[in-house]
Design an enzyme around this catalytic site. Structure first.
Site: not given
Length: 260
Positions: A242, A145
């Site tokens: 998120e 990520e």
């Protein structure tokens, strides 16, 4: 457009509750998928039990990220820490398998000295290659990520195209991208164009509105267009939430009605 499958990120959502109680809270709110980058405060067997009890799929987690007191955000790109990284691979994979996680995120770490970035790249790719080999033996998939400077200063994999470079250089079929639309937008990347072109590399997606990093509908990001892009690109994974709830988590979940 079909409704995305949302994954409640228990590191950000339902933090009104202790970690062990967030699984039940997510299920009560209608979620069928959850994730947490560092659930290690709970035994892995307990995470599996909680997911089974509440009919939840545990989507993804991260390897141990190092020493939080030193501001560490992963070990993979840190020269001289190779033995610690390999130990984290073993411990993290053992935990993930016991907990039932589908994916494991390998955090690159913070490299503050620009002069070390070339060495850090070779360290990172070597470590990531070793982790991919071990993951393949266990039938697991690794995630990378990219996290930009606006979120974590000097994070080594700080741009989506840097992450793609690592994927291409290593060439492992079990190494995929965790694409965060918020981080990409912060970095000036068109999230829709990136997903349309590189969806085959993406195994998991994160969202938060931009600016602010709160719930969809609190900023300016076009989620209708983004979810349409995901559908057109054939993305079949969950969409991880998120984001930082603007108030209590449950109070901010009404946005889901906008997308079915």
């Amino acid at each position: 457009m079909s409704t995305p499958v949302y994954s409640a990120h228990l590191g950000y959502m339902f933090t009104e509750y202790p970690l062990e109680e967030r699984f039940a809270a997510a299920a009560r709110a209608g979620f069928t998928h959850v994730e947490h980058p560092g659930p290690y405060a709970l035994p892995a067997a307990r995470v599996r039990e909680l997911c089974a009890e509440h009919a939840l799929t545990f989507v993804q987690m991260a390897l141990p990220a190092g020493d939080p007191a030193r501001g560490e955000k992963g070990l993979a790109a840190l020269p001289g820490r190779e033995e610690e990284f390999r130990a984290s691979v073993s411990a993290g994979f053992d935990y993930a398998q016991a907990a039932g996680s589908h994916y494991v995120h390998v955090m690159s770490g913070v490299v503050a000295d620009a002069a070390q970035r070339d060495t850090a790249w070779s360290t990172y790719t070597a470590n990531l290659g070793i982790a991919c080999e071990e993951a393949a033996r266990r039938g697991m998939t690794l995630l990378v990520e990219p996290i930009g400077a606006a979120t974590i200063a000097n994070y080594f994999i700080d741009h989506p195209y840097t992450a793609l470079r690592a994927l291409e250089e290593i060439g492992a079929p079990n190494l995929k991208l965790l694409f965060d639309a918020f981080h990409a937008t912060n970095a000036g990347v068109d999230a829709n164009a990136f997903m349309a072109e590189h969806a085959a590399r993406v195994a998991h997606v994160h969202i938060a509105d931009h600016p602010g990093r709160h719930e969809p509908g609190t900023g300016a990001f076009d989620f209708t267009a983004f979810f349409s892009t995901l559908a057109q690109a054939g993305y079949r994974g969950a969409v991880g939430l998120e984001y930082i709830p603007a108030a209590e988590t449950e109070a901010g979940l009404g946005w889901r009605r906008m997308f079915g």
